[in-house]
Design a protein around this motif. Structure first.
Motif, mmCIF file in Angstrom:
data_model
loop_
_atom_site.group_PDB
_atom_site.id
_atom_site.type_symbol
_atom_site.label_atom_id
_atom_site.label_comp_id
_atom_site.label_asym_id
_atom_site.label_seq_id
_atom_site.Cartn_x
_atom_site.Cartn_y
_atom_site.Cartn_z
ATOM 1 N N ALA A 26 0.810 -1.224 0.000
ATOM 2 C CA ALA A 26 0.000 0.000 0.000
ATOM 3 C C ALA A 26 0.843 1.273 0.000
ATOM 4 O O ALA A 26 0.322 2.354 0.234
ATOM 5 N N GLY A 27 2.144 1.118 -0.258
ATOM 6 C CA GLY A 27 3.010 2.302 -0.276
ATOM 7 C C GLY A 27 2.733 3.176 -1.497
ATOM 8 O O GLY A 27 2.233 2.695 -2.515
ATOM 9 N N ARG A 76 8.908 7.997 -3.410
ATOM 10 C CA ARG A 76 10.366 7.935 -3.625
ATOM 11 C C ARG A 76 10.732 7.428 -5.024
ATOM 12 O O ARG A 76 11.849 7.572 -5.473
ATOM 13 N N LYS A 79 3.961 2.115 -6.409
ATOM 14 C CA LYS A 79 5.157 1.550 -7.070
ATOM 15 C C LYS A 79 5.009 0.074 -7.430
ATOM 16 O O LYS A 79 5.636 -0.399 -8.366
ATOM 17 N N VAL A 80 4.131 -0.650 -6.701
ATOM 18 C CA VAL A 80 3.970 -2.076 -7.018
ATOM 19 C C VAL A 80 3.232 -2.298 -8.337
ATOM 20 O O VAL A 80 3.168 -3.413 -8.832
ATOM 21 N N ARG A 106 3.646 1.345 6.863
ATOM 22 C CA ARG A 106 3.751 -0.103 6.646
ATOM 23 C C ARG A 106 3.193 -0.847 7.846
ATOM 24 O O ARG A 106 2.464 -1.836 7.712
ATOM 25 N N GLY A 145 5.431 -6.179 -0.767
ATOM 26 C CA GLY A 145 4.992 -6.297 -2.163
ATOM 27 C C GLY A 145 6.013 -5.712 -3.120
ATOM 28 O O GLY A 145 6.025 -6.032 -4.306
ATOM 29 N N LYS A 150 14.515 -4.578 -2.696
ATOM 30 C CA LYS A 150 13.244 -3.851 -2.571
ATOM 31 C C LYS A 150 13.264 -2.693 -3.565
ATOM 32 O O LYS A 150 14.249 -1.966 -3.649
ATOM 33 N N THR A 170 12.670 0.733 -4.332
ATOM 34 C CA THR A 170 12.456 1.946 -3.536
ATOM 35 C C THR A 170 12.621 3.198 -4.396
ATOM 36 O O THR A 170 11.772 4.093 -4.372
#
Ligand code: C5P
Length: 228
Positions: free
Chosen positions: A10-11, A15, A22-23, A83, A106, A207, A209
Motif C-alpha cells: 500500500a506504499g 520515492r 510503485k507495485v 507499513r 509487495g 526492494k 524503492t
C-alpha cells in the motif's frame, strides 16, 4: 500447519517519483506485485495470501491479480498510512485457524519459492525468523548534524534485513498488539524480548524503492535462469 502470508503493498510511489503505487510498475511483462505474488503462489508451503493495497487503488489492484489468475489470494484489504498500519490491517483479515504468518514486502519482486520455503522451515524451529544477508560495504555511523564519523561498524556482525519475515501467529499478534511503529516486523518482536533468528536470504531479493532499483530488478530478472 496453516501458513499464510500478508503482503503489504500500500506504499505510494513518492520515492519512485511516480503518481501510481510503485507495485503497479512493470518489470519485464508483469507489475512488481505480480512477480512477488507469483513466488508465494508457487511455494507449496503457503496456504493463503492476504494482499494489502492502497485504498484508492484497490479496484485496480484486484483487477491486476484477477488477470494473473492467482488461486491462493484469500482477501484484498486496504492499507494504512504506514507499513506497520498496513500489516495490522492484514493481521485482522487472517482466518481464525492460521498458525504461521509471513510478512513480505509487495515491493520485493525477486523473492523465490526456495527462500520462502527455507524461512518457513526455520520458523518451525525458532518461532520468529527474518530473511537477511550479510552486508557487503563498510558501514559507518555519522553524526547527522556535523557529518563527522562516530563509529565504523564491524561488518561481520551487521546483516541487511529483507522479507519474508516469519512468525508463529501468537508472537506476531502480540508484537502488533500496541500502537508502536517500526520499519520491519521483527523490530516489534525484538521489543518484546523474543529472540529473532536470521535465515540466509539472497542479495538479489531487492526492494524497489527508488528509480534505479527498477533498472537493477529488470537486469536481475533477465538473468534469473542462471541462478534458479
Ligand atoms: O516504504 P517501503 O519501501 O519501506 O515499504 C515496504 C513495503 O510496505 C512496500 O511493499 C510498500 O508497498 C508497503 N507499504 C504499505 N503501506 C504503507 C507504506 C508501505 O503497505 N503505508
Amino acid at each position: 500447519m496453516n501458513t499464510w502470508v500478508i503482503i503489504p503493498a500500500a506504499g505510494s510511489g513518492e520515492r519512485m517519483k511516480v503518481d501510481v503505487p510503485k507495485v503497479f510498475l512493470k518489470i519485464g511483462d508483469w507489475p512488481v506485485i505480480v512477480h512477488a505474488l507469483d513466488a508465494f503462489e508457487k511455494c507449496s508451503l503457503i496456504d493463503g495470501i492476504i494482499l494489502v493495497g492502497p485504498e484508492e487503488h484497490l479496484k485496480a489492484l484486484e483487477g491486476i491479480v484477477r488477470e494473473a489468475g492467482f488461486k491462493k489470494i484469500r482477501r484484498v484489504v486496504a492499507g494504512g498510512a504506514t507499513r506497520t498500519q498496513s500489516v495490522r490491517h492484514g493481521l485482522k483479515a487472517l482466518d481464525k485457524d492460521v498458525d504461521v504468518v509471513l510478512v513480505h514486502d509487495g515491493a520485493r519482486p525477486l523473492v523465490t519459492p526456495a527462500i520462502i520455503e527455507e524461512s518457513i522451515k526455520a520458523c518451525s524451529v525458532s518461532g520468529a525468523v527474518v530473511v537477511a544477508v550479510p552486508v557487503k560495504p563498510t558501514l559507518k555511523v555519522v553524526d547527522p548534524r556535523t557529518r563527522v564519523v562516530s563509529e565504523t561498524l564491524d561488518r561481520t556482525l551487521v546483516w541487511e534485513v529483507q522479507t519474508p519475515q516469519v512468525f508463529k501467529r501468537e508472537i506476531i499478534e502480540r508484537a502488533y498488539g500496541g500502537d508502536e511503529n517500526a520499519t520491519d516486523d521483527a523490530a516489534l518482536v525484538e521489543r518484546l524480548g523474543i529472540p529473532v533468528s536470521v535465515c540466509m536470504g539472497d542479495h538479489r531479493n531487492i526492494k524497489i524503492t527508488t528509480p534505479e532499483d527498477l533498472v537493477i530488478a529488470e537486469a536481475l530478472l533477465r538473468s534469473r535462469d542462471t541462478y534458479h
